[in-house]
Motif scaffolding. Sequence first.
Motif, PDB file in Angstrom:
ATOM      1  N   TRP A 172      44.163  39.204  60.105  1.00 22.44           N
ATOM      2  CA  TRP A 172      45.035  40.361  60.326  1.00 22.44           C
ATOM      3  C   TRP A 172      45.425  40.991  59.007  1.00 22.44           C
ATOM      4  N   GLU A 173      45.992  42.173  59.088  1.00 19.66           N
ATOM      5  CA  GLU A 173      46.593  42.809  57.916  1.00 19.66           C
ATOM      6  C   GLU A 173      47.874  43.501  58.369  1.00 19.66           C
ATOM      7  N   VAL A 174      48.819  43.599  57.456  1.00 19.59           N
ATOM      8  CA  VAL A 174      50.009  44.397  57.742  1.00 19.59           C
ATOM      9  C   VAL A 174      50.017  45.543  56.738  1.00 19.59           C
ATOM     10  N   VAL A 175      49.943  46.762  57.252  1.00 22.72           N
ATOM     11  CA  VAL A 175      49.983  47.929  56.375  1.00 22.72           C
ATOM     12  C   VAL A 175      51.411  48.474  56.362  1.00 22.72           C
ATOM     13  N   LYS A 190      55.686  44.441  47.514  1.00 15.50           N
ATOM     14  CA  LYS A 190      54.720  44.018  46.482  1.00 15.50           C
ATOM     15  C   LYS A 190      54.804  42.514  46.242  1.00 15.50           C
ATOM     16  N   ALA A 191      56.039  42.012  46.206  1.00 10.72           N
ATOM     17  CA  ALA A 191      56.234  40.576  46.003  1.00 10.72           C
ATOM     18  C   ALA A 191      55.581  39.795  47.139  1.00 10.72           C
ATOM     19  N   ARG A 192      55.714  40.314  48.360  1.00 10.65           N
ATOM     20  CA  ARG A 192      55.070  39.679  49.523  1.00 10.65           C
ATOM     21  C   ARG A 192      53.560  39.690  49.368  1.00 10.65           C
ATOM     22  N   HIS A 193      53.053  40.835  48.889  1.00 10.80           N
ATOM     23  CA  HIS A 193      51.601  40.968  48.732  1.00 10.80           C
ATOM     24  C   HIS A 193      51.059  39.925  47.755  1.00 10.80           C
ATOM     25  N   SER A 194      51.813  39.650  46.698  1.00  6.41           N
ATOM     26  CA  SER A 194      51.291  38.691  45.723  1.00  6.41           C
ATOM     27  C   SER A 194      51.255  37.277  46.297  1.00  6.41           C
ATOM     28  N   GLN A 195      52.056  37.006  47.332  1.00  5.60           N
ATOM     29  CA  GLN A 195      51.979  35.696  48.006  1.00  5.60           C
ATOM     30  C   GLN A 195      50.904  35.683  49.086  1.00  5.60           C
ATOM     31  N   ASP A 196      50.730  36.808  49.748  1.00  4.62           N
ATOM     32  CA  ASP A 196      49.806  36.884  50.872  1.00  4.62           C
ATOM     33  C   ASP A 196      49.133  38.251  50.835  1.00  4.62           C
ATOM     34  N   SER A 197      47.852  38.265  50.445  1.00  2.00           N
ATOM     35  CA  SER A 197      47.175  39.546  50.211  1.00  2.00           C
ATOM     36  C   SER A 197      46.901  40.303  51.509  1.00  2.00           C
ATOM     37  N   ARG A 198      47.186  39.671  52.647  1.00  2.00           N
ATOM     38  CA  ARG A 198      47.000  40.396  53.912  1.00  2.00           C
ATOM     39  C   ARG A 198      48.136  41.384  54.147  1.00  2.00           C
ATOM     40  N   ILE A 199      49.188  41.237  53.352  1.00  2.00           N
ATOM     41  CA  ILE A 199      50.286  42.210  53.418  1.00  2.00           C
ATOM     42  C   ILE A 199      50.019  43.298  52.391  1.00  2.00           C
ATOM     43  N   LYS A 200      49.842  44.525  52.869  1.00  2.00           N
ATOM     44  CA  LYS A 200      49.417  45.622  52.002  1.00  2.00           C
ATOM     45  C   LYS A 200      50.424  46.752  52.007  1.00  2.00           C
ATOM     46  N   LEU A 201      50.299  47.621  51.030  1.00  2.34           N
ATOM     47  CA  LEU A 201      51.289  48.691  50.895  1.00  2.34           C
ATOM     48  C   LEU A 201      50.639  50.045  50.623  1.00  2.34           C
ATOM     49  N   VAL A 202      51.125  51.038  51.334  1.00  3.05           N
ATOM     50  CA  VAL A 202      50.831  52.427  50.993  1.00  3.05           C
ATOM     51  C   VAL A 202      52.175  53.040  50.681  1.00  3.05           C
ATOM     52  N   SER A 203      52.309  53.574  49.491  1.00  2.19           N
ATOM     53  CA  SER A 203      53.589  54.162  49.143  1.00  2.19           C
ATOM     54  C   SER A 203      53.422  55.676  49.075  1.00  2.19           C
ATOM     55  N   LEU A 204      54.221  56.384  49.827  1.00  9.16           N
ATOM     56  CA  LEU A 204      54.113  57.848  49.849  1.00  9.16           C
ATOM     57  C   LEU A 204      54.915  58.457  48.692  1.00  9.16           C
ATOM     58  N   SER A 205      54.547  59.682  48.325  1.00  3.51           N
ATOM     59  CA  SER A 205      55.132  60.291  47.135  1.00  3.51           C
ATOM     60  C   SER A 205      56.584  60.716  47.328  1.00  3.51           C
ATOM     61  N   ARG A 206      57.013  60.843  48.591  1.00  3.80           N
ATOM     62  CA  ARG A 206      58.417  61.144  48.889  1.00  3.80           C
ATOM     63  C   ARG A 206      58.658  60.799  50.349  1.00  3.80           C
ATOM     64  N   ASN A 207      59.836  61.083  50.855  1.00  5.48           N
ATOM     65  CA  ASN A 207      60.117  60.843  52.262  1.00  5.48           C
ATOM     66  C   ASN A 207      59.511  61.960  53.112  1.00  5.48           C
ATOM     67  N   PHE A 208      58.490  61.594  53.892  1.00  8.25           N
ATOM     68  CA  PHE A 208      57.822  62.589  54.733  1.00  8.25           C
ATOM     69  C   PHE A 208      58.276  62.505  56.183  1.00  8.25           C
ATOM     70  N   GLN A 246      51.494  57.932  46.777  1.00  7.70           N
ATOM     71  CA  GLN A 246      51.871  57.621  45.399  1.00  7.70           C
ATOM     72  C   GLN A 246      50.968  56.523  44.850  1.00  7.70           C
ATOM     73  N   GLU A 247      50.907  55.427  45.580  1.00  5.13           N
ATOM     74  CA  GLU A 247      50.055  54.304  45.177  1.00  5.13           C
ATOM     75  C   GLU A 247      49.766  53.427  46.385  1.00  5.13           C
ATOM     76  N   THR A 248      48.702  52.623  46.265  1.00  4.66           N
ATOM     77  CA  THR A 248      48.446  51.651  47.316  1.00  4.66           C
ATOM     78  C   THR A 248      48.315  50.282  46.666  1.00  4.66           C
ATOM     79  N   VAL A 249      48.670  49.266  47.424  1.00  5.34           N
ATOM     80  CA  VAL A 249      48.526  47.905  46.931  1.00  5.34           C
ATOM     81  C   VAL A 249      47.722  47.123  47.961  1.00  5.34           C
ATOM     82  N   GLY A 250      46.598  46.562  47.541  1.00  7.68           N
ATOM     83  CA  GLY A 250      45.795  45.728  48.430  1.00  7.68           C
ATOM     84  C   GLY A 250      44.824  46.513  49.289  1.00  7.68           C
ATOM     85  N   MET A 251      44.746  47.809  49.099  1.00  8.03           N
ATOM     86  CA  MET A 251      43.803  48.611  49.885  1.00  8.03           C
ATOM     87  C   MET A 251      43.502  49.908  49.165  1.00  8.03           C
ATOM     88  N   GLU A 252      42.418  50.551  49.600  1.00 11.30           N
ATOM     89  CA  GLU A 252      42.078  51.812  48.961  1.00 11.30           C
ATOM     90  C   GLU A 252      42.851  52.965  49.558  1.00 11.30           C
TER      91      GLU A 252
END
Length: 323
Positions: free
Chosen positions: A41-44, A59-77, A309-315
């Motif tokens: 599984w993955e959690v986006v 991000k801290a979660r991602h470094s423990q478990d790479s299945r937890i991923k992040l997409v960070s948006l440039s502002r509140n959409f 803004q940035e992604t962690v663990g995914m393109e």
Amino acid sequence: MMNSSLPPRISIVVPMYNESENVAIFFETLVPILDHIDSDWEVVCVDDGSADDTVARVKARHSQDSRIKLVSLSRNFGKEAALTAGLFHARGQAVIPMDADLQDPPELIVEMVEKWREGFQVVLATRRLRNGDGMLKRITAAWFYRLIGKLSNIDIPKNTGDFRLMDRVVVDALLHLPERTRFMKGLLAWVGFRTTQVFYDRPERAAGNTKFNFRSLWKLALDGVFAFSTVPLKIWTYVGAVISLFSFSYAIYLIIRTITSGSDVPGYASIMVAVLFIGGIQLISLGIIGEYVGRIYRETKQRPLYLVQETVGMEKVNVYDPY
Ligand code: UDP
Ligand code: MG
């Protein structure tokens, strides 16, 4: 575009806006349940421009478990855009959007996945009770569902939020809808597919406060109505017809009266009432037309729904990429 590793089977998509207090408890509840179902599984997590340390915590979660991923948006959409961003990034064969505040109970995922394995392409999580919501929200929500049910041709399931399982086929269909106004509940209902339901009682937020106020809910409701119905545009034809009919009968009455008993000057009050009434009706109908024109304008600008803004663990996936 992606690396060679196989896509995960299940993707959870979580829009997060200032959910710092909920991150830890959310993953502590969710991860064991996901591991129990299937390890693949993955959690986006979609950070919707949070101002607190939500991003750092994910991000801290991602470094423990790479299945937890992040997409960070440039502002509140806004939640709808954040959810769309998450759907664009999720790679799973089944995708489940859910809130970060545990109001969508993760235990339910077990049941949803079972239904999916039975062959359903959409599994709706429907609220039996809305304990977590105030009286006013419950009543207005009920009205809203009734109104939109009457105005639009699609059947938006009652008491069902964005929490649902969708097969890849459904997600792809959804992502190919080019419209900018993402009234997700409506779009999700519009795509259809083989659908079933599971039921749950909606609990209260784990921590923090609701991110929606009366204004944002009102905006959402308007989006729902205007994006899925043209009835508000058309009713003016009938209102106009009825008023014309009345004024025509009144004109005949006046003519007959003038012939039989001569003309009289008084009539200021009735003229004022008629002028103001028609003026009001015209302004309302103009406003409604303006509402649609504004929406057409917004659609034609073709602005992206979100910026990453940035992604962690995914393109990074931009909104235009899949086309
Ligand atoms: N949310 C978001 N962007 C926003 C507002 C809310 O991503 O601008 C997220 C929020 O973090 C939560 C979910 O959407 O995960 C649902 O929000 P909330 O719990 O405040 O809504 P409610 O349950 O009160 O309807
Ligand atoms: Mg909530």
